[in-house]
Design a protein around this motif. Structure first.
Motif, PDB file in Angstrom:
ATOM      1  N   THR A   1     -36.689 -66.661 -63.335  1.00  0.00           N
ATOM      2  CA  THR A   1     -36.169 -67.445 -62.213  1.00  0.00           C
ATOM      3  C   THR A   1     -35.431 -66.521 -61.263  1.00  0.00           C
ATOM      4  O   THR A   1     -34.336 -66.032 -61.585  1.00  0.00           O
ATOM      5  N   PRO A   2     -36.019 -66.232 -60.100  1.00  0.00           N
ATOM      6  CA  PRO A   2     -35.378 -65.301 -59.169  1.00  0.00           C
ATOM      7  C   PRO A   2     -34.286 -65.980 -58.353  1.00  0.00           C
ATOM      8  O   PRO A   2     -34.136 -67.209 -58.378  1.00  0.00           O
ATOM      9  N   LEU A   3     -33.515 -65.188 -57.659  1.00  0.00           N
ATOM     10  CA  LEU A   3     -32.521 -65.736 -56.743  1.00  0.00           C
ATOM     11  C   LEU A   3     -33.229 -66.499 -55.635  1.00  0.00           C
ATOM     12  O   LEU A   3     -34.337 -66.138 -55.221  1.00  0.00           O
ATOM     13  N   PRO A   4     -32.643 -67.573 -55.129  1.00  0.00           N
ATOM     14  CA  PRO A   4     -33.305 -68.390 -54.103  1.00  0.00           C
ATOM     15  C   PRO A   4     -33.754 -67.593 -52.884  1.00  0.00           C
ATOM     16  O   PRO A   4     -34.785 -67.894 -52.287  1.00  0.00           O
ATOM     17  N   ALA A   5     -32.995 -66.570 -52.519  1.00  0.00           N
ATOM     18  CA  ALA A   5     -33.330 -65.800 -51.314  1.00  0.00           C
ATOM     19  C   ALA A   5     -34.295 -64.653 -51.601  1.00  0.00           C
ATOM     20  O   ALA A   5     -34.672 -63.924 -50.692  1.00  0.00           O
ATOM     21  N   ALA A   6     -34.708 -64.482 -52.858  1.00  0.00           N
ATOM     22  CA  ALA A   6     -35.524 -63.324 -53.213  1.00  0.00           C
ATOM     23  C   ALA A   6     -37.009 -63.552 -53.013  1.00  0.00           C
ATOM     24  O   ALA A   6     -37.780 -62.604 -52.877  1.00  0.00           O
ATOM     25  N   THR A   7     -37.457 -64.805 -53.009  1.00  0.00           N
ATOM     26  CA  THR A   7     -38.884 -65.097 -52.888  1.00  0.00           C
ATOM     27  C   THR A   7     -39.140 -66.158 -51.831  1.00  0.00           C
ATOM     28  O   THR A   7     -38.242 -66.925 -51.463  1.00  0.00           O
ATOM     29  N   GLU A   8     -40.372 -66.173 -51.364  1.00  0.00           N
ATOM     30  CA  GLU A   8     -40.797 -67.240 -50.464  1.00  0.00           C
ATOM     31  C   GLU A   8     -41.033 -68.516 -51.255  1.00  0.00           C
ATOM     32  O   GLU A   8     -41.164 -68.492 -52.491  1.00  0.00           O
ATOM     33  N   ILE A   9     -41.128 -69.620 -50.553  1.00  0.00           N
ATOM     34  CA  ILE A   9     -41.351 -70.909 -51.208  1.00  0.00           C
ATOM     35  C   ILE A   9     -42.713 -70.915 -51.902  1.00  0.00           C
ATOM     36  O   ILE A   9     -43.724 -70.549 -51.312  1.00  0.00           O
ATOM     37  N   GLY A  10     -42.729 -71.295 -53.156  1.00  0.00           N
ATOM     38  CA  GLY A  10     -43.976 -71.351 -53.912  1.00  0.00           C
ATOM     39  C   GLY A  10     -44.328 -70.060 -54.628  1.00  0.00           C
ATOM     40  O   GLY A  10     -45.296 -70.024 -55.389  1.00  0.00           O
ATOM     41  N   ALA A  11     -43.549 -68.998 -54.403  1.00  0.00           N
ATOM     42  CA  ALA A  11     -43.824 -67.715 -55.059  1.00  0.00           C
ATOM     43  C   ALA A  11     -43.184 -67.685 -56.438  1.00  0.00           C
ATOM     44  O   ALA A  11     -42.194 -68.369 -56.708  1.00  0.00           O
ATOM     45  N   GLN A  12     -43.755 -66.893 -57.309  1.00  0.00           N
ATOM     46  CA  GLN A  12     -43.265 -66.771 -58.676  1.00  0.00           C
ATOM     47  C   GLN A  12     -43.121 -65.303 -59.038  1.00  0.00           C
ATOM     48  O   GLN A  12     -43.915 -64.474 -58.604  1.00  0.00           O
ATOM     49  N   VAL A  13     -42.120 -64.997 -59.823  1.00  0.00           N
ATOM     50  CA  VAL A  13     -41.860 -63.630 -60.255  1.00  0.00           C
ATOM     51  C   VAL A  13     -42.132 -63.523 -61.750  1.00  0.00           C
ATOM     52  O   VAL A  13     -41.648 -64.352 -62.531  1.00  0.00           O
ATOM     53  N   ASP A  14     -42.918 -62.537 -62.139  1.00  0.00           N
ATOM     54  CA  ASP A  14     -43.223 -62.309 -63.544  1.00  0.00           C
ATOM     55  C   ASP A  14     -42.433 -61.120 -64.079  1.00  0.00           C
ATOM     56  O   ASP A  14     -42.152 -60.168 -63.349  1.00  0.00           O
ATOM     57  N   SER A  15     -42.110 -61.194 -65.352  1.00  0.00           N
ATOM     58  CA  SER A  15     -41.411 -60.109 -66.021  1.00  0.00           C
ATOM     59  C   SER A  15     -42.357 -59.454 -67.018  1.00  0.00           C
ATOM     60  O   SER A  15     -42.898 -60.125 -67.910  1.00  0.00           O
ATOM     61  N   ILE A  16     -42.607 -58.152 -66.846  1.00  0.00           N
ATOM     62  CA  ILE A  16     -43.484 -57.399 -67.740  1.00  0.00           C
ATOM     63  C   ILE A  16     -42.641 -56.327 -68.426  1.00  0.00           C
ATOM     64  O   ILE A  16     -42.067 -55.464 -67.755  1.00  0.00           O
ATOM     65  N   PRO A  17     -42.537 -56.362 -69.758  1.00  0.00           N
ATOM     66  CA  PRO A  17     -41.680 -55.384 -70.461  1.00  0.00           C
ATOM     67  C   PRO A  17     -42.204 -53.955 -70.338  1.00  0.00           C
ATOM     68  O   PRO A  17     -43.409 -53.712 -70.425  1.00  0.00           O
ATOM     69  N   ARG A  18     -41.268 -53.036 -70.147  1.00  0.00           N
ATOM     70  CA  ARG A  18     -41.587 -51.619 -70.048  1.00  0.00           C
ATOM     71  C   ARG A  18     -40.681 -50.860 -71.006  1.00  0.00           C
ATOM     72  O   ARG A  18     -39.461 -50.919 -70.895  1.00  0.00           O
ATOM     73  N   TYR A  19     -41.299 -50.140 -71.940  1.00  0.00           N
ATOM     74  CA  TYR A  19     -40.547 -49.434 -72.970  1.00  0.00           C
ATOM     75  C   TYR A  19     -40.507 -47.942 -72.642  1.00  0.00           C
ATOM     76  O   TYR A  19     -41.519 -47.349 -72.265  1.00  0.00           O
ATOM     77  N   CYS A  20     -39.321 -47.350 -72.798  1.00  0.00           N
ATOM     78  CA  CYS A  20     -39.147 -45.927 -72.506  1.00  0.00           C
ATOM     79  C   CYS A  20     -38.383 -45.243 -73.633  1.00  0.00           C
ATOM     80  O   CYS A  20     -37.450 -45.821 -74.201  1.00  0.00           O
ATOM     81  N   ALA A  21     -38.775 -44.018 -73.923  1.00  0.00           N
ATOM     82  CA  ALA A  21     -38.063 -43.189 -74.895  1.00  0.00           C
ATOM     83  C   ALA A  21     -37.306 -42.117 -74.129  1.00  0.00           C
ATOM     84  O   ALA A  21     -37.912 -41.323 -73.402  1.00  0.00           O
ATOM     85  N   GLU A  22     -35.994 -42.105 -74.255  1.00  0.00           N
ATOM     86  CA  GLU A  22     -35.171 -41.168 -73.495  1.00  0.00           C
ATOM     87  C   GLU A  22     -35.347 -39.731 -73.970  1.00  0.00           C
ATOM     88  O   GLU A  22     -35.357 -38.801 -73.174  1.00  0.00           O
ATOM     89  N   GLU A  23     -35.442 -39.547 -75.276  1.00  0.00           N
ATOM     90  CA  GLU A  23     -35.619 -38.207 -75.838  1.00  0.00           C
ATOM     91  C   GLU A  23     -36.856 -38.199 -76.729  1.00  0.00           C
ATOM     92  O   GLU A  23     -36.760 -38.179 -77.965  1.00  0.00           O
TER      93      GLU A  23
END
Length: 206
Positions: A56-78
């Motif tokens: 659920t994005p902030l109201p001002a972050a997207t246009e009406i009817g738009a949806q934001v997806d979350s895709i996990p990204r894994y990183c190894a620091e060392e």
């Protein structure tokens, strides 16, 4: 074979220059990695595109009817040597396939310019390049997909690496363009071979 050489331009020059540039960049990359004492950057990351959820994005972050997806990204620091190896294996085979294909194409064009387009050697080089792209693109894609799946399994507890993980996790994309080009080159090999036979028959009649 002046006429044949003219027919192959500017392709022959472009391929020759591109091959030299890629070889130069690859050499510089290897030298820099050796000097720095490590391959790649400080982080090794992989995205799990098979797991997507809506946020659920902030109201001002997207246009009406738009949806934001979350895709996990894994990183190894060392990352250790094994993780760095898997990370390199996710992209290096494609680079090697590109350079080797350019080398074979350069050899084909140089041979055709020197010996003529309609020769059995040119047909054989067309066939070699066609099979190289056809089989090589599939092998490279499967190899890189397995490397991505193995890397994800190392960084994500919820993911296990199996023989078919690269298919189940959407890590693989069919190399349709490379396969079509390979099939086209095999067809050109047959056409060149047939043209060579016709040319030899005409020369025998004359």
């Amino acid at each position: 074979m002046t006429e044949d050489r003219k027919m192959l331009e500017p392709m022959a020059t472009v391929v020759s220059v591109a091959l030299r540039i890629l070889l130069g960049l690859l050499t510089v990359g290897v030298v820099v990695s050796i000097v720095r004492g490590s391959w790649g950057g400080s982080f090794v990351c992989i995205t799990d595109e098979s797991t997507t959820s809506s946020v659920t994005p902030l109201p001002a972050a997207t246009e009406i009817g738009a949806q934001v997806d979350s895709i996990p990204r894994y990183c190894a620091e060392e990352p250790g040597a094994y993780l760095r190896f898997l990370d390199e294996l996710t992209g290096l085979p494609s680079t090697l396939l590109l350079i080797s294909s350019l080398f074979l194409l350069h050899r084909l064009l140089q041979g055709a310019a020197r010996e003529g387009v309609y020769t059995m050697r040119t047909a054989a080089r067309f066939r070699l390049l066609g099979w190289w792209l056809l089989v090589g693109s599939l092998v490279v894609e499967i190899t890189e997909a397995n490397a991505r799946a193995a890397l994800l399994a190392e960084l994500a507890k919820s993911v296990d690496f199996t023989a078919w993980a690269w298919l189940e996790q959407d890590m693989w994309t069919f190399p349709s363009l490379a396969v079509l080009i390979g099939l086209g080159l095999l067809s050109f090999a047959r056409i060149t071979r047939a043209g060579t036979s016709m040319r030899e028959d005409l020369e025998g009649v004359v």
